[in-house]
Design a protein around this motif. Structure first.
Motif, PDB file in Angstrom:
ATOM      1  N   ALA A  72       0.853  -1.196   0.000  1.00 40.92           N
ATOM      2  CA  ALA A  72       0.000   0.000   0.000  1.00 40.92           C
ATOM      3  C   ALA A  72       0.883   1.238   0.000  1.00 40.92           C
ATOM      4  N   VAL A  73       0.735   2.069  -1.043  1.00 42.92           N
ATOM      5  CA  VAL A  73       1.582   3.257  -1.196  1.00 42.92           C
ATOM      6  C   VAL A  73       0.711   4.455  -1.565  1.00 42.92           C
ATOM      7  N   PRO A  83      -1.572  19.859  -6.698  1.00 40.09           N
ATOM      8  CA  PRO A  83      -1.013  18.577  -6.282  1.00 40.09           C
ATOM      9  C   PRO A  83      -1.761  17.408  -6.913  1.00 40.09           C
ATOM     10  N   VAL A  84      -1.097  16.256  -6.932  1.00 38.69           N
ATOM     11  CA  VAL A  84      -1.713  14.997  -7.342  1.00 38.69           C
ATOM     12  C   VAL A  84      -1.377  13.967  -6.268  1.00 38.69           C
ATOM     13  N   VAL A  85      -2.379  13.230  -5.840  1.00 33.29           N
ATOM     14  CA  VAL A  85      -2.181  12.125  -4.911  1.00 33.29           C
ATOM     15  C   VAL A  85      -2.628  10.852  -5.625  1.00 33.29           C
ATOM     16  N   GLN A  86      -1.749   9.847  -5.611  1.00 34.48           N
ATOM     17  CA  GLN A  86      -2.099   8.544  -6.172  1.00 34.48           C
ATOM     18  C   GLN A  86      -2.055   7.510  -5.060  1.00 34.48           C
ATOM     19  N   GLY A  92       0.987  -2.889  -6.286  1.00 31.33           N
ATOM     20  CA  GLY A  92       1.628  -2.489  -7.536  1.00 31.33           C
ATOM     21  C   GLY A  92       0.704  -1.913  -8.590  1.00 31.33           C
ATOM     22  N   GLN A  93      -0.572  -1.764  -8.278  1.00 26.82           N
ATOM     23  CA  GLN A  93      -1.545  -1.244  -9.243  1.00 26.82           C
ATOM     24  C   GLN A  93      -2.101   0.085  -8.746  1.00 26.82           C
ATOM     25  N   ARG A  94      -2.200   1.049  -9.646  1.00 26.13           N
ATOM     26  CA  ARG A  94      -2.800   2.330  -9.261  1.00 26.13           C
ATOM     27  C   ARG A  94      -4.290   2.112  -9.026  1.00 26.13           C
ATOM     28  N   PHE A  95      -4.743   2.527  -7.855  1.00 27.61           N
ATOM     29  CA  PHE A  95      -6.123   2.315  -7.447  1.00 27.61           C
ATOM     30  C   PHE A  95      -6.954   3.586  -7.586  1.00 27.61           C
TER      31      PHE A  95
END
Length: 111
Positions: free
Chosen positions: A19-20, A74-77, A82-85
């Motif tokens: 989780a990132v 800003p952008v928060v991902q 390993g997958q962009r949620f």
């Protein structure tokens, strides 16, 4: 919050942590600087397994941001396994980020 400056470091981070949260920001972006401590507090207080990372799009990480298609701040991902949620750009609330995190975060240990 871990500072990431290269595609290699970002890829390794995304591959080694389930989780990132990534904040794409910059020192000249007032909103970015205001939400950074709020995101850190959210992660440490409610999502302790969430790794938080910061990419400086205005200085050291400009090429990385361009390669990732980040052109406004800003952008928060949010990344899970390993997958962009989810992605939040420009106008969003910490509450929206929290809500997006809750379900996938609490399912990390289910598998």
């Amino acid at each position: 919050m871990i500072t990431v400056c290269s595609e290699e470091a970002l890829s390794e981070l995304l591959q080694t942590h389930p989780a990132v949260l990534i904040l794409f920001g910059g020192p000249h972006c007032g909103v970015c600087q205001a939400i950074k401590p709020q995101l850190e507090k959210l992660a440490s207080g409610e999502f302790p397994m969430l790794v938080t990372a910061y990419i400086d799009c205005q200085e050291s990480g400009g090429q990385l941001c361009a390669a990732r298609g980040i052109f406004s701040l800003p952008v928060v991902q949010l990344w899970f396994n390993g997958q962009r949620f989810a992605e939040f750009a420009r106008v969003f609330s910490i509450g929206e980020v929290r809500t997006a995190l809750e379900r996938p975060y609490h399912h990390l240990n289910d598998g």
